[in-house]
Design a protein around this motif. Structure first.
Motif, PDB file in Angstrom:
ATOM      1  N   ARG A   1      -4.598   5.818   3.069  1.00 50.33           N
ATOM      2  CA  ARG A   1      -3.664   4.803   2.395  1.00 50.33           C
ATOM      3  C   ARG A   1      -4.593   3.889   1.663  1.00 50.33           C
TER       4      ARG A   1
ATOM      5  N   ASN B   1      -4.369   0.150  -1.097  1.00 55.71           N
ATOM      6  CA  ASN B   1      -3.425  -0.926  -1.514  1.00 55.71           C
ATOM      7  C   ASN B   1      -3.154  -0.635  -3.003  1.00 55.71           C
TER       8      ASN B   1
ATOM      9  N   GLU C   1       0.810  -1.197  -0.183  1.00 61.44           N
ATOM     10  CA  GLU C   1      -0.156   0.093   0.054  1.00 61.44           C
ATOM     11  C   GLU C   1       0.910   1.319  -0.113  1.00 61.44           C
TER      12      GLU C   1
END
Length: 395
Positions: free
Chosen positions: A293, A295, A258
């Motif tokens: 964040r 992935n 990520e």
């Protein structure tokens, strides 16, 4: 006989035999006996110590010390059942107040090469470095406060152990002991480190290969006399750079699955600005982004969407103007399940010739590859795209 009256029929002969042996041999004896009492059966650890008697003659008295071990045996049976559930690990029962080991069983005894009777009663902290002992105490404190499981890794010599600490509440709800399950994960951590190193090298090589593709596109564009063809290659080059920047961020991260989006968008803005330095328009970009964040499966389409929106603003929003502004806002909204990431790009440029509200109307005014890419990538992310624009009021 009166002393032995409480023992059941099976235990009474054992008691008498031990008593006779202690008297005749003038040496101590020890045995576990079950007594049937009004409150139920109890198990005792019985020690017999002979007293009196002439030298070389049988003793005439015996001191009997009986300790009730019923609860201890019940706890040990409970702990053994737990230990059998972890054939590849070790089970430790630790007192909360002083970190003393009350029970241990399993593979850890083989690794530390110490018998259980030596380890039981010792301080759990003594098997850690001062720094790791501090981490252990902090983990125990978290378990005591939250009554939830806490997991951490700690070294023992050249080995690495993974520890899972969970509360063992008493019947009254108080917390006296913790159950700590440890497992030797040295080989797993070594393999994980090798995979992380390999993955970092892959991201690094992908980034370098994409940089080579970007350079080839630039060289090809420089040889073209057709401005439209050269512009198309420049747009493709920008898309390649957006993807390469994702792999660069992944290579720089400790976690390769990520990326932190706000830092990525900030760097992407600098990249897009560099591609449009010769436009003659002074465009100021204002960023207001929360840490988010994503992935890698979401980061790549997200990166291309941001690149297309930025490129579209630089290309169309400020024609005929000396300066302009782009506002980028990124935030997380609470959702029923996972948080929802909301990205907003706004410019104070010319806007569309006619008022536009929604993706369908945008498609009526734009038919290039950019809008096709954005629409497809939005669907890939299962996202929603809203567009609003009016003449002279920006987009």
């Amino acid at each position: 006989a009166q002393r032995a009256a409480g023992f059941n029929a099976l235990a009474l002969p054992k008691y008498r035999a031990a008593l006779e042996a202690a008297l005749q041999a003038s040496r101590g004896a020890r045995l576990d006996l079950v007594a049937t009492l009004p409150g139920g059966s109890r198990t005792y650890d019985v020690h017999m110590l002979p007293l009196g008697g002439a030298p070389g003659q049988p003793a005439d008295r015996v001191v009997v010390l009986a300790t009730d071990i019923t609860e201890r045996l019940a706890l040990e049976a409970r702990y053994r059942a737990i230990a059998e559930s972890f054939p590849n690990g070790a089970v430790n029962v630790i007192r909360v107040n002083d970190y003393v080991i009350e029970y241990i069983a399993g593979r850890e005894l083989e690794d530390i090469n110490l018998p259980a009777e030596v380890v039981i009663g010792s301080d759990f902290q003594s098997y850690f470095t001062p720094e790791d002992a501090h981490c252990m105490r902090e983990a125990f404190r978290q378990v005591a406060l939250t009554r939830q499981r806490v997991v951490w890794d700690a070294p023992y010599g050249e080995r690495i152990y993974n520890y899972n600490a969970v509360p063992l509440p008493e019947p009254d709800g108080s917390l006296v002991r913790l159950l700590v399950v440890s497992q030797n994960v040295t080989e797993q951590r070594r393999q994980l480190k090798e995979r992380e190193t390999l993955l970092a090298e892959i991201h690094h090589r992908v980034k370098n290969n994409l940089a080579m593709v970007s350079s080839l596109l630039r060289l090809q564009a420089d040889t073209l006399a057709d401005p439209e063809a050269a512009a198309a290659l420049a747009e493709s080059r920008a898309r390649v750079q957006a993807i390469a920047l994702v792999h660069e961020k992944l290579y720089q991260n400790e976690a390769f699955s990520e990326i932190e989006v706000s830092g990525y968008v900030h760097d992407l803005v600098r990249t897009v600005q560099g591609l449009h330095d010769g436009s003659g328009v002074d465009v100021r970009v204002h960023e207001q982004m929360e840490p988010v964040r994503l992935n890698i499966s979401a980061a790549l389409p997200f990166a291309l969407i941001v690149n297309e929106l930025l490129a579209n603003a630089y290309k169309h929003a400020f024609r005929g103007r000396a300066q302009g502004a782009i506002y980028i806002r990124l935030r997380c909204l609470p959702g029923a399940g996972q948080p929802i990431c909301e990205l907003e790009l706004e410019d104070n440029g010319n806007g569309f010739p006619e008022a536009v509200q929604g993706l369908a109307q945008w498609r009526q005014h734009s038919s290039g590859l950019g809008i096709m890419l954005i629409s497809g990538l939005v669907q890939q992310l299962h996202a929603q795209l809203d567009v609003a624009s009016a003449p002279g009021e920006g987009t």
